[in-house]
Design a protein around this motif. Structure first.
Motif, PDB file in Angstrom:
ATOM      1  N   LEU A  38       0.875  -1.170   0.119  1.00 23.28           N
ATOM      2  CA  LEU A  38       0.102  -0.131  -0.186  1.00 23.28           C
ATOM      3  C   LEU A  38       0.928   1.497   0.095  1.00 23.28           C
ATOM      4  O   LEU A  38       2.040   1.039   0.299  1.00 23.28           O
ATOM      5  N   GLY A  39       0.269   2.351  -0.325  1.00 23.67           N
ATOM      6  CA  GLY A  39       1.161   3.530  -0.193  1.00 23.67           C
ATOM      7  C   GLY A  39       0.530   4.658  -1.237  1.00 23.67           C
ATOM      8  O   GLY A  39      -0.416   4.215  -2.257  1.00 23.67           O
ATOM      9  N   ALA A  40       0.680   5.815  -1.101  1.00 20.55           N
ATOM     10  CA  ALA A  40       0.429   6.981  -2.099  1.00 20.55           C
ATOM     11  C   ALA A  40       0.805   6.874  -3.382  1.00 20.55           C
ATOM     12  O   ALA A  40       1.880   5.816  -3.508  1.00 20.55           O
ATOM     13  N   HIS A 198      -4.690   0.280  -3.878  1.00 13.94           N
ATOM     14  CA  HIS A 198      -4.865   1.579  -3.358  1.00 13.94           C
ATOM     15  C   HIS A 198      -5.509   1.520  -2.174  1.00 13.94           C
ATOM     16  O   HIS A 198      -5.363   2.490  -1.286  1.00 13.94           O
ATOM     17  N   VAL A 212       3.377  -0.948   3.754  1.00 14.72           N
ATOM     18  CA  VAL A 212       2.949   0.242   3.388  1.00 14.72           C
ATOM     19  C   VAL A 212       4.241   1.197   3.124  1.00 14.72           C
ATOM     20  O   VAL A 212       5.398   1.170   3.773  1.00 14.72           O
ATOM     21  N   ARG A 214       6.282   4.645   1.869  1.00 12.90           N
ATOM     22  CA  ARG A 214       6.058   5.990   1.430  1.00 12.90           C
ATOM     23  C   ARG A 214       7.670   6.600   1.027  1.00 12.90           C
ATOM     24  O   ARG A 214       8.359   6.164   1.960  1.00 12.90           O
TER      25      ARG A 214
ATOM     26  N   THR B 294      -7.281   9.602  -1.787  1.00  6.43           N
ATOM     27  CA  THR B 294      -6.242  10.160  -2.111  1.00  6.43           C
ATOM     28  C   THR B 294      -5.031   9.766  -1.882  1.00  6.43           C
ATOM     29  O   THR B 294      -3.797   9.948  -2.483  1.00  6.43           O
ATOM     30  N   GLY B 295      -5.133   8.449  -1.141  1.00  9.57           N
ATOM     31  CA  GLY B 295      -3.780   7.570  -0.957  1.00  9.57           C
ATOM     32  C   GLY B 295      -3.093   7.860   0.224  1.00  9.57           C
ATOM     33  O   GLY B 295      -2.676   6.940   0.907  1.00  9.57           O
ATOM     34  N   GLU B 296      -2.856   9.198   0.584  1.00  7.03           N
ATOM     35  CA  GLU B 296      -2.160   9.630   1.698  1.00  7.03           C
ATOM     36  C   GLU B 296      -2.252   8.832   3.089  1.00  7.03           C
ATOM     37  O   GLU B 296      -1.598   8.716   3.712  1.00  7.03           O
ATOM     38  N   VAL B 298      -3.986   6.102   3.412  1.00  9.43           N
ATOM     39  CA  VAL B 298      -4.024   4.681   3.406  1.00  9.43           C
ATOM     40  C   VAL B 298      -3.139   3.999   4.412  1.00  9.43           C
ATOM     41  O   VAL B 298      -1.618   4.429   4.376  1.00  9.43           O
TER      42      VAL B 298
END
Lengths: 256, 300
Positions: A38-40, A198, A212, A214, B294-296, B298
């Protein structure tokens, strides 16, 4: 050798152009595990799985598949890959059967199809509920149906490891349910799964572990963040009222 | 049918049939990977080979084969390593090949641009016996690759990344496709000419697509169209004294237009049938909720 992790990334770094995308990722996936990445957007999750299958050059660290360094790994029939569905299609029409058959090549010798290979194609299409569209052009399919075809193409070689890049993106609800059910059957049969998501969505009950990312680093590796109530619904917009009306104020213990 | 009594017409027709088969057979993979103009580029490069053939007084067909194979491999390597500047490099290769051909043929003893014209636009009546032998050998190679490796080439042309994950030797197959396209260019050179080769690789495939929904059927129809236009173009040029290459290409485009006109109502009927067959309970695609956060947040 059964305890050998199916996927092992150690300290993997990768750049796209001059921009570092992975800054030292550790990731192991054990046999039979279902791991969600997962992650932006831009956190490096797609790059991470593309590094696993060798589509992104790794500048540092090691990648192993089934205990073999990725560079010398040849047993690709054990890996089923579902790329992110793109709008780009080939310039020539192709039927659902033709697309799915391409996934079977890793199990054939010199690309010669036997009866068992044709059977495998039919079974894979049945798994995703697309057997009745076998002779249709893929151009005539909806986004969700197209995704189901790509998953059938990955399953047709009967892989032990499934790698999926956002299998649920742009997929209608009916197809999402079929995909979740298909994946559940695979997991019950012992498949190992690494997938980029997502959000957890309808796959949540299947997922053993979430990693996750980032900014190209692992932020969290452990049980998946459980979504409850409204969070579990697709389309949930993630508005978190942090001070709900009537809630107890947070007591820090300093003043009480 | 007395034109069959002439040896030059027999050779011309044999060459035409082979071109009609091979050009769409490799062309379909180029169209599938959206490199429809690759044949055109190889045609340009092959001109240097023709020029070299004249200069060194060897067979221009074999020399063109060697140079265009080299050019095709170079194009594939540029595509592989070139990334952003790749198209500039390709442009230089194409025009360098063309200019080189014109220059070399002028340097050749007794060479003139008139000789070059027969290679640029095709000249069936001058196809020699040794040309036919070369064309037969090269055509056999093209058919062996395009039919024997059809599943592998289909997979690589459809989705290169996925093909790599199935363990296919993608780089080798790409090189083989480029080499086969180069060989096809030299097969077709005497019939339709280097500048019109690409049309026979692409237009029959585009025409066949109007009628079919599958790759296999597209392949078969494209080859059928290819043979029909090369043979009828050759016969037309015998009776009417028109250039065969131009006749064949114009016939191919006419076939494309005719099939498109024919297929439009067919496609409409199919779409209507598909809409009627759609079960009522199946939710429309537009009903998907926006499933992306927006994913941030999550996992936080």
């Amino acid at each position: 050798m059964t305890n050998e992790p199916v996927i092992a990334l150690r300290g993997v770094t990768a750049e796209l152009g001059a921009r570092p995308v992975l800054r030292g990722i550790d990731l192991t996936v054990g046999r039979g595990e279902v791991v969600a990445l997962l992650g932006a957007n831009g956190s490096g999750k797609s790059t991470a799985i593309r590094a696993v299958i060798g589509q992104v050059p790794v500048s540092g660290g090691t990648v192993e598949l089934f205990g073999t360094p990725r560079r010398s790994f040849r047993d690709w029939a054990r890996v089923g890959y579902v790329p992110q569905r793109t709008t780009a299609a080939g310039g020539v029409p192709a039927t659902v059967t033709e697309i799915v058959s391409a996934g079977r090549l890793s199990r054939t010798r010199f690309g010669l199809f036997r009866r068992s290979d044709r059977e495998a194609v039919r079974r894979a299409l049945e798994l995703v509920g697309m057997a009745d569209r076998a002779k249709d052009s893929v151009d005539a399919l909806s986004g969700g149906q197209h995704q189901r075809v790509l998953i059938a193409r990955a399953l047709v070689a009967e892989p032990e490891l499934l790698i999926m890049d956002e299998p649920m993106a742009g997929v209608d609800l009916a197809s999402q349910e079929i995909l979740a059910r298909t994946l559940e059957q695979q997991v019950e049969a012992g498949a190992t799964v690494l997938l980029v998501l997502h959000e957890l969505g309808p796959l949540e009950p299947l997922i053993d572990r979430a990693v996750v990312l980032r900014d190209g680093c692992v932020l969290h590796d452990g049980p998946p963040p459980r979504a409850v109530g409204q969070h579990a619904l697709p389309g949930h917009d993630h508005v978190h009222p942090h001070a709900p009306a009537g809630a107890e104020p947070i007591r820090t213990g300093l003043l009480s | 049918m007395y034109f069959l009594n002439y040896a030059f017409m027999q050779r011309a027709l044999l060459a035409a049939v082979l071109v009609g088969i091979t050009a769409p057979a490799i062309g379909i993979y180029l169209v599938q990977r959206r490199q429809a103009l690759m044949g055109d580029g190889i045609g340009h490069v092959a001109m240097t080979g023709v020029g070299l053939g004249f200069l060194l007084s060897t067979s221009p067909v074999w020399m063109a084969t060697a140079v265009s194979v080299l050019g095709a491999v170079l194009m594939e390597l540029i595509r592989w390593y070139g990334r952003t500047r790749g198209d500039i490099a390709l442009a230089m290769l194409f025009y360098g090949g063309m200019a080189g051909g014109v220059m070399l043929i002028n340097l050749a003893p007794g060479g003139s641009n008139a000789n070059l014209m027969s290679y640029l636009f095709g000249s069936l009546s001058t196809v020699s016996g040794s040309d036919v032998t070369a064309i037969c050998v090269l055509a056999a190679f093209v058919l062996l690759v395009t039919l024997g490796l059809r599943r592998q080439l289909f997979a690589v042309s459809q989705d290169e990344e996925f093909a790599r994950v199935t363990g296919l030797p993608v780089r080798t197959l790409n090189l083989l496709t480029a080499v086969t396209a180069a060989v096809t260019v030299t097969v077709a050179m005497r019939v339709v000419g280097l500048l019109l080769v690409s049309a026979l690789m692409v237009v029959p495939v585009a025409a066949a697509q109007q009628l079919s929904r599958s790759f296999t059927v597209t392949f078969v129809i494209a080859v059928a169209i290819g043979v029909a236009v090369t043979v009828s173009g050759t016969i037309t040029s015998y009776y009417q004294d028109v250039p065969p290459g131009a006749t064949i290409v114009l016939l191919t485009i006419a076939a494309f237009l005719a099939l498109t006109a024919l297929a439009t109502p067919l496609a409409r009927r199919r779409a209507r049938a598909a809409a009627a067959a759609q079960p009522a309970g199946d939710p429309a695609e537009c009903a998907i909720p926006a499933a992306r956060g927006t994913g941030e947040e999550v996992g936080v």
